[in-house]
Scaffold this active site. Sequence first.
Site, mmCIF file in Angstrom:
data_model
loop_
_atom_site.group_PDB
_atom_site.id
_atom_site.type_symbol
_atom_site.label_atom_id
_atom_site.label_comp_id
_atom_site.label_asym_id
_atom_site.label_seq_id
_atom_site.Cartn_x
_atom_site.Cartn_y
_atom_site.Cartn_z
ATOM 1 N N TYR A 186 0.840 -1.195 0.000
ATOM 2 C CA TYR A 186 0.000 0.000 0.000
ATOM 3 C C TYR A 186 0.878 1.248 0.000
ATOM 4 O O TYR A 186 2.078 1.196 0.291
ATOM 5 C CB TYR A 186 -0.895 0.036 1.243
ATOM 6 N N PHE B 36 2.130 9.768 3.667
ATOM 7 C CA PHE B 36 2.576 9.552 5.039
ATOM 8 C C PHE B 36 3.201 8.170 5.241
ATOM 9 O O PHE B 36 3.874 7.923 6.239
ATOM 10 C CB PHE B 36 1.424 9.748 6.044
ATOM 11 N N ASP B 37 3.011 7.241 4.289
ATOM 12 C CA ASP B 37 3.610 5.909 4.467
ATOM 13 C C ASP B 37 3.517 5.126 3.159
ATOM 14 O O ASP B 37 2.629 5.381 2.329
ATOM 15 C CB ASP B 37 2.888 5.142 5.574
ATOM 16 N N TYR C 156 -7.589 7.257 12.128
ATOM 17 C CA TYR C 156 -6.935 7.573 13.399
ATOM 18 C C TYR C 156 -7.730 8.561 14.253
ATOM 19 O O TYR C 156 -7.250 9.005 15.296
ATOM 20 C CB TYR C 156 -5.528 8.117 13.134
ATOM 21 N N PHE D 87 -5.682 5.569 0.151
ATOM 22 C CA PHE D 87 -4.740 4.482 -0.095
ATOM 23 C C PHE D 87 -4.696 4.225 -1.593
ATOM 24 O O PHE D 87 -5.726 4.017 -2.229
ATOM 25 C CB PHE D 87 -5.161 3.225 0.671
#
Length: 439
Positions: free
Chosen positions: A57, A67-68, A113, A130
């Site tokens: 992902y 962010f990731d 979150y 995503f």
Amino acid sequence: MTTDEATKSEGEVQAAALAECGEDITPAGDRGVLKVIKRPGSEDESPMIGDKVYVHYKGKLANGKKFDSSRDRNEPFVFSLGKGQVIKAWDIGVATMKKGEICYLLCKPDYAYGSAGSAPKIPSNATLLFEASRAGELTRGWAHSLLAVELLDFKGEDLFEDGGIIRRIKRKGEGYSNPNEGATVEIHLEGFYGGTRFDCKDVKFVVGEGEDHDIPIGIDKALEKMQRGEHCVLYLGPRYGFGEAGKPKFGILGNAELVYEVTLKSFEKAKESWEMDTKEKLEQAAIVKEKGTMYFKEGKYLQAVIQYGKIVSWLEMEYGLSEKESKASDSFLLAAFLNLAMCYLKLREYTKAVECCDKALGLDQDNEKGLYRRGEARLLMNEFELAKCDFQKVLEVNPQNKAAKSQISVCQKKTKEHNERDRRIYANMFAKFAERDAK
């Protein structure tokens, strides 16, 4: 327009596009998680609750800031589905995917979150995207930075980490309580062998005694991990199925792999050790000892282990007994440890057999059976000298034990063979060293 402003604008457009055409996959239907499939999966099956899933992902905030990314780390993200190990959106979204599928997810804060965020990269009340991490593979009209999740693989939960029982949960159970050994359960089950159903019934029985109802030991073991109302699929290896003997009644051959669908309808837990007084423990010990012996004679060693193990759990740590109670308790424990040792020998679990013999000899240091069975286990573990010592002690206790005399000869022979093999190995090794040095 600055780069940050362009990225923010692009992210907002992407989020709006996904919000417009995305499918609401939340159980509540509140559009908390929206999904668009970019590439369909290669198989029909989706992962189930408890499955270990492997995904790639890339994650971005709605303003377009990444962010990731698992692909940046070149390492798939792995988690157990439906166990609360990840944000809600992951559990909901991945459960709808097929193997090989790539999809886009738009997640509102309540499914990500929340108000707390995840410092330092994710602010409070953040909407997450995503997207695919492969440039040039996106649906027309969407920028290449939009996020997707790719489901690489998934597999069922290995209940005892030995590959013997794999569970896949179709419907999650309720509450936090599970049946224990000795619990009375009501279940519905269907058994399959080679794709053909061989059993289908509603049945009520005691956990640990399923064999009395033609139910393999793997079902007993799995029930201790299930919750009321749970519906699952269990894949049983031969050890947890009907073993080497098979089940002629059902046309099942030896060492067969089985599949069961099981629903735990209700259960009543058995009394725990601390809920029983000494008198009750001694009475129950006599009952399960006979039950264990019956299973052992029938070659059902795992079932016998359960019964003998109950005696140990009830009496091993029992204190403050009267002289009469203490004598009875020691007698039951000695028999339980000796019988467990024999079961473990049959199951080829020699280390456990030695441990049980040690416990038995702690109660009676000159016990002939305990010494002999420990010697057998050590011999099978190739601990020839220790085994020989045990058989010699047997002869000290009973000089007429012909089996022990024979086993001493076996130990001596095995020791000699072992030493000769070592000499050959070292001789070859030194010859090679000498040859190399000469060169």
